[in-house]
Design a protein around this motif. Structure first.
Motif, PDB file in Angstrom:
ATOM      1  N   MET A  22       0.544  -1.569   0.341  1.00  0.00           N
ATOM      2  CA  MET A  22      -0.397  -0.241  -0.425  1.00  0.00           C
ATOM      3  C   MET A  22       0.568   1.008   0.244  1.00  0.00           C
ATOM      4  N   PRO A  23       0.824   2.408  -0.799  1.00  0.00           N
ATOM      5  CA  PRO A  23       1.360   3.631  -0.734  1.00  0.00           C
ATOM      6  C   PRO A  23       1.419   4.056   0.323  1.00  0.00           C
ATOM      7  N   ASN A  24       2.364   4.757   0.739  1.00  0.00           N
ATOM      8  CA  ASN A  24       2.257   5.308   2.329  1.00  0.00           C
ATOM      9  C   ASN A  24       1.823   5.239   3.271  1.00  0.00           C
ATOM     10  N   ALA A  25       2.201   3.211   3.436  1.00  0.00           N
ATOM     11  CA  ALA A  25       1.718   3.164   4.563  1.00  0.00           C
ATOM     12  C   ALA A  25       2.678   3.008   5.596  1.00  0.00           C
ATOM     13  N   ARG A  26       2.315   3.429   7.139  1.00  0.00           N
ATOM     14  CA  ARG A  26       3.484   3.575   7.928  1.00  0.00           C
ATOM     15  C   ARG A  26       3.502   2.028   8.155  1.00  0.00           C
ATOM     16  N   THR A  27       4.260   1.877   9.236  1.00  0.00           N
ATOM     17  CA  THR A  27       5.325   1.422   9.820  1.00  0.00           C
ATOM     18  C   THR A  27       5.255   1.733  11.852  1.00  0.00           C
ATOM     19  N   TRP A  28       4.134   0.309  11.928  1.00  0.00           N
ATOM     20  CA  TRP A  28       4.024   0.427  13.342  1.00  0.00           C
ATOM     21  C   TRP A  28       4.628  -1.132  13.582  1.00  0.00           C
ATOM     22  N   PHE A  29       5.886  -0.601  14.917  1.00  0.00           N
ATOM     23  CA  PHE A  29       6.293  -0.980  16.214  1.00  0.00           C
ATOM     24  C   PHE A  29       5.772  -1.237  17.355  1.00  0.00           C
ATOM     25  N   ILE A  30       5.282  -2.321  17.669  1.00  0.00           N
ATOM     26  CA  ILE A  30       4.043  -2.650  19.017  1.00  0.00           C
ATOM     27  C   ILE A  30       4.583  -3.949  19.875  1.00  0.00           C
ATOM     28  N   THR A  31       5.250  -3.766  21.057  1.00  0.00           N
ATOM     29  CA  THR A  31       5.940  -4.545  21.708  1.00  0.00           C
ATOM     30  C   THR A  31       4.178  -4.905  22.468  1.00  0.00           C
ATOM     31  N   GLY A  32       4.761  -6.152  23.061  1.00  0.00           N
ATOM     32  CA  GLY A  32       3.476  -7.119  23.473  1.00  0.00           C
ATOM     33  C   GLY A  32       1.795  -7.136  21.990  1.00  0.00           C
ATOM     34  N   VAL A  42      15.277  -3.115  17.940  1.00  0.00           N
ATOM     35  CA  VAL A  42      14.415  -1.748  17.098  1.00  0.00           C
ATOM     36  C   VAL A  42      15.075  -1.760  15.810  1.00  0.00           C
ATOM     37  N   GLU A  43      16.545  -1.527  15.499  1.00  0.00           N
ATOM     38  CA  GLU A  43      17.054  -1.905  14.665  1.00  0.00           C
ATOM     39  C   GLU A  43      16.762  -3.054  13.214  1.00  0.00           C
ATOM     40  N   ARG A  44      15.940  -4.174  13.813  1.00  0.00           N
ATOM     41  CA  ARG A  44      15.979  -4.503  13.109  1.00  0.00           C
ATOM     42  C   ARG A  44      14.435  -4.307  12.284  1.00  0.00           C
ATOM     43  N   ALA A  45      13.553  -3.482  12.717  1.00  0.00           N
ATOM     44  CA  ALA A  45      12.862  -3.404  13.220  1.00  0.00           C
ATOM     45  C   ALA A  45      12.316  -2.087  11.266  1.00  0.00           C
ATOM     46  N   ALA A  46      13.407  -1.001  11.824  1.00  0.00           N
ATOM     47  CA  ALA A  46      14.094  -0.013  11.088  1.00  0.00           C
ATOM     48  C   ALA A  46      14.548  -0.446  10.048  1.00  0.00           C
ATOM     49  N   ALA A  47      14.973  -2.029   9.648  1.00  0.00           N
ATOM     50  CA  ALA A  47      15.426  -2.550   8.315  1.00  0.00           C
ATOM     51  C   ALA A  47      13.685  -2.597   7.725  1.00  0.00           C
ATOM     52  N   ALA A  48      13.895  -3.237   8.894  1.00  0.00           N
ATOM     53  CA  ALA A  48      12.636  -4.354   7.684  1.00  0.00           C
ATOM     54  C   ALA A  48      11.303  -4.288   6.228  1.00  0.00           C
ATOM     55  N   PHE A  49      11.231  -3.052   7.218  1.00  0.00           N
ATOM     56  CA  PHE A  49      10.119  -1.776   6.067  1.00  0.00           C
ATOM     57  C   PHE A  49      11.092  -0.088   5.678  1.00  0.00           C
ATOM     58  N   GLY A  50      12.184  -0.170   6.628  1.00  0.00           N
ATOM     59  CA  GLY A  50      12.644   1.097   6.088  1.00  0.00           C
ATOM     60  C   GLY A  50      12.666   2.038   6.660  1.00  0.00           C
ATOM     61  N   ARG A  51      11.683   2.378   7.388  1.00  0.00           N
ATOM     62  CA  ARG A  51      11.123   3.834   8.767  1.00  0.00           C
ATOM     63  C   ARG A  51      10.611   2.885   9.602  1.00  0.00           C
ATOM     64  N   LEU A  52      10.000   3.891  10.896  1.00  0.00           N
ATOM     65  CA  LEU A  52       9.621   3.422  11.725  1.00  0.00           C
ATOM     66  C   LEU A  52       8.479   5.009  12.514  1.00  0.00           C
TER      67      LEU A  52
END
Length: 273
Positions: A1-11, A69-79
């Motif tokens: 999806m264009p302009n999709a945001r990346t969520w990082f969710i714990t738990g 967090v480094e892996r999360a940021a790399a997964a989709f290019g941003r957080l």
């Protein structure tokens, strides 16, 4: 999806975290879901193979948090949206709790959220935007018998997060304390560590059980639309109570506290400070 945001969710494997992950994915967003056990997320991973990344993480381990967090940021290019949701419940009277139980509890509920915030801020600052949603509690403004340490951890997170909001706003980062009401998250079952009961508190325990009843609260999915809306607001609040019934209860507690202050105002004013 264009302009999709990346969520990082714990738990993210159960309860509110799982509900927020499902809501974000169904809206076409990317999600990096972190939890100690990510196996319960297998079904979601099959349904959203291109949009969901699962990370095994114990948030009490600061080094592991920064690596995740480094892996999360790399997964989709941003957080874009960080949801500090990981937590548990230490159930028992203050006298009953052991040092190990107290420290373990705060390591997850307070320090874990701090480690995540410290790890994600450089990424959000570099891109000039981002949201940090700190999942606290409607009861974080005061203590309650038998769940005092839970309230303490959430109150500490509330306070630190208000300071954090002031510090990072200049970088385009918005922080909100999401003060959750009671939802059927499994917190009082799978997420609970219990003290060894002292018979001296038996009467109080019975009174508390009667007061709380057996209603586990609404399904966590009913809170997800609020979180989705909150994440879209250009100028979000620093505090938000989530739950209609909880909103009323918090207002009642605040009014009772103000009444008490006013009752004892003459004594307060005896000191000049």
């Amino acid at each position: 999806m264009p302009n999709a945001r990346t969520w990082f969710i714990t738990g993210a494997s159960r309860g509110l975290g799982r509900a927020f992950a499902e809501a974000a994915l169904s809206a076409g967003e990317h999600v990096v879901a972190a939890a100690r056990d990510v196996e319960p997320l297998a079904e979601l991973a099959e349904k959203y193979p291109d949009d969901l990344v699962r990370l095994t993480l114990d948030v009490s381990d600061r080094r592991a948090v920064f690596e995740a967090v480094e892996r999360a940021a790399a997964a989709f290019g941003r957080l874009d949206v960080v949801v500090n949701n990981a937590g548990g419940l230490l159930y028992g009277m203050v006298e009953e709790a052991t040092e190990e139980q107290i420290r373990d509890h705060l390591d997850v509920n307070f320090f874990g959220a701090v480690w995540v915030a410290q790890a994600v801020i450089p990424h959000l600052r570099a891109q000039g935007s981002g949201r940090i949603l700190q999942v606290t509690s409607m009861g974080s403004s005061g203590g309650m018998a038998s769940v005092g340490f839970y309230g303490a951890g959430k109150a500490a997170l509330d306070s630190v997060s208000e300071a954090l909001a002031m510090e990072v706003e200049q970088f385009g980062i918005r922080v909100t304390n999401v003060q959750m009401g009671g939802y059927a998250t499994g917190l009082f079952t799978a997420g609970t560590t219990a003290t060894t009961p002292d018979p001296a508190y038996e009467t109080l325990r019975a009174q508390l059980a009667e007061m709380w009843g057996e209603d586990a609260g609404p399904d966590p999915s009913t809170a997800a639309p609020v979180i989705m809306k909150l994440a879209e607001l250009p100028e979000p609040p620093r505090r938000l109570i989530v739950g209609s019934r909880s909103y009323d209860l918090v207002q009642e507690m605040n009014e009772a506290r103000v009444d008490q202050y006013r009752t004892w105002e003459p004594l307060s004013r005896m000191a000049p400070g």
